[in-house]
Design a protein around this motif. Sequence first.
Motif, mmCIF file in Angstrom:
data_model
loop_
_atom_site.group_PDB
_atom_site.id
_atom_site.type_symbol
_atom_site.label_atom_id
_atom_site.label_comp_id
_atom_site.label_asym_id
_atom_site.label_seq_id
_atom_site.Cartn_x
_atom_site.Cartn_y
_atom_site.Cartn_z
ATOM 1 N N GLN A 1 6.294 11.202 -5.826
ATOM 2 C CA GLN A 1 4.899 10.856 -6.090
ATOM 3 C C GLN A 1 4.287 11.926 -6.982
ATOM 4 O O GLN A 1 4.325 13.119 -6.646
ATOM 5 C CB GLN A 1 4.111 10.752 -4.785
ATOM 6 C CG GLN A 1 4.575 9.633 -3.871
ATOM 7 C CD GLN A 1 3.730 9.544 -2.620
ATOM 8 O OE1 GLN A 1 3.059 10.494 -2.222
ATOM 9 N NE2 GLN A 1 3.741 8.384 -1.972
ATOM 10 N N LEU B 1 -7.377 7.308 -8.328
ATOM 11 C CA LEU B 1 -8.170 7.840 -7.229
ATOM 12 C C LEU B 1 -8.995 9.016 -7.756
ATOM 13 O O LEU B 1 -8.580 9.676 -8.713
ATOM 14 C CB LEU B 1 -7.300 8.358 -6.076
ATOM 15 C CG LEU B 1 -6.318 7.448 -5.356
ATOM 16 C CD1 LEU B 1 -4.991 7.376 -6.091
ATOM 17 C CD2 LEU B 1 -6.070 7.972 -3.931
ATOM 18 N N ASP C 1 6.275 7.168 -8.534
ATOM 19 C CA ASP C 1 4.987 6.597 -8.157
ATOM 20 C C ASP C 1 3.906 7.525 -8.697
ATOM 21 O O ASP C 1 3.915 8.734 -8.409
ATOM 22 C CB ASP C 1 4.856 6.480 -6.638
ATOM 23 C CG ASP C 1 5.827 5.467 -6.052
ATOM 24 O OD1 ASP C 1 6.094 4.458 -6.723
ATOM 25 O OD2 ASP C 1 6.314 5.706 -4.930
ATOM 26 N N VAL D 1 -2.983 1.232 -14.818
ATOM 27 C CA VAL D 1 -2.953 0.395 -13.618
ATOM 28 C C VAL D 1 -2.039 -0.802 -13.822
ATOM 29 O O VAL D 1 -1.268 -1.176 -12.934
ATOM 30 C CB VAL D 1 -4.380 -0.056 -13.242
ATOM 31 C CG1 VAL D 1 -4.336 -1.159 -12.185
ATOM 32 C CG2 VAL D 1 -5.192 1.121 -12.723
ATOM 33 N N PHE E 1 -0.131 8.595 -9.409
ATOM 34 C CA PHE E 1 -1.515 8.538 -8.954
ATOM 35 C C PHE E 1 -2.371 9.336 -9.932
ATOM 36 O O PHE E 1 -2.100 10.516 -10.170
ATOM 37 C CB PHE E 1 -1.631 9.116 -7.546
ATOM 38 C CG PHE E 1 -0.790 8.399 -6.521
ATOM 39 C CD1 PHE E 1 -1.351 7.484 -5.656
ATOM 40 C CD2 PHE E 1 0.576 8.643 -6.432
ATOM 41 C CE1 PHE E 1 -0.576 6.816 -4.715
ATOM 42 C CE2 PHE E 1 1.372 7.981 -5.501
ATOM 43 C CZ PHE E 1 0.786 7.066 -4.637
ATOM 44 N N GLN F 1 -1.867 4.249 -9.709
ATOM 45 C CA GLN F 1 -3.006 4.097 -8.814
ATOM 46 C C GLN F 1 -4.080 5.123 -9.173
ATOM 47 O O GLN F 1 -3.795 6.323 -9.197
ATOM 48 C CB GLN F 1 -2.586 4.305 -7.356
ATOM 49 C CG GLN F 1 -1.641 3.255 -6.818
ATOM 50 C CD GLN F 1 -1.515 3.354 -5.305
ATOM 51 O OE1 GLN F 1 -2.492 3.383 -4.567
ATOM 52 N NE2 GLN F 1 -0.288 3.433 -4.829
ATOM 53 N N TYR G 1 0.851 -1.183 0.000
ATOM 54 C CA TYR G 1 0.000 0.000 0.000
ATOM 55 C C TYR G 1 0.886 1.232 0.000
ATOM 56 O O TYR G 1 1.477 1.595 1.008
ATOM 57 C CB TYR G 1 -0.900 -0.047 1.232
ATOM 58 C CG TYR G 1 -1.808 1.145 1.443
ATOM 59 C CD1 TYR G 1 -2.127 2.031 0.416
ATOM 60 C CD2 TYR G 1 -2.370 1.378 2.698
ATOM 61 C CE1 TYR G 1 -2.954 3.100 0.619
ATOM 62 C CE2 TYR G 1 -3.215 2.458 2.922
ATOM 63 C CZ TYR G 1 -3.497 3.322 1.876
ATOM 64 O OH TYR G 1 -4.336 4.390 2.096
ATOM 65 N N LYS G 2 0.991 1.875 -1.152
ATOM 66 C CA LYS G 2 1.778 3.096 -1.257
ATOM 67 C C LYS G 2 0.853 4.283 -1.017
ATOM 68 O O LYS G 2 0.034 4.630 -1.857
ATOM 69 C CB LYS G 2 2.426 3.199 -2.642
ATOM 70 C CG LYS G 2 3.474 2.133 -2.911
ATOM 71 C CD LYS G 2 4.102 2.322 -4.287
ATOM 72 C CE LYS G 2 5.167 1.270 -4.551
ATOM 73 N NZ LYS G 2 5.777 1.432 -5.898
#
Length: 209
Positions: free
Chosen positions: A107, A163, A132, A156, A134, A161, A5-6
Amino acid sequence: MNPTYKKLDKNNAAVLLVDHQTGLINLVQDYTPNEFKNNVLAIANVAKYFNLPTILTTSFEDGPNGPLVPELKEMFPNTPYVARPGQINAWDNEDFVKAVKATGKKQLIIAGVVTEVCVAFPALSAIEEGFDVFIVTDASGTFNKDTRDGALMRMVQAGAQPLNWFAVACELHRDWRNDIEGLGTLFSNHIPNYRNLMNSYASRSKQAA
């Protein structure tokens, strides 16, 4: 190997708003115009609330894509702004990549138009370079839901990720006790029904006092 879980970390995240241009946003059909504008401004306000480094970029402004939507220019008058002369993938633009790396953050929170190109291409490129990534799903738009789903699946599978802007804000905030009124106001400004929660909370707080 079990997946890890990042979590988004407000001290290690930057926001990239890619190609929210007056021409391109007319292609967005997976959200209504009002919904999409609200979502884009919401993630922009999340970036400002958490004081995240934010980079704006556009592609071929002189063509049909058009200039950046004026609200974003007004919200981020001093942020890095890269008007790409033609590169479709923002990551192919040296100035954009330099601006991203200059933040020192690992990130990257990315939103843009259209999802399968202007979001996916730099997202995949950034993942390849060890970031990373998102994806803000509801502040990214495209032709239809099927196109969006395919683009998200591709990202993905590469490790991104997805969101929505609300989840981004909550994961960055971590604990309501950090700032109830501030985050509650941000939510209320973009989720009308959330104002009812805050009004109820304010009423109870007064009664308790």
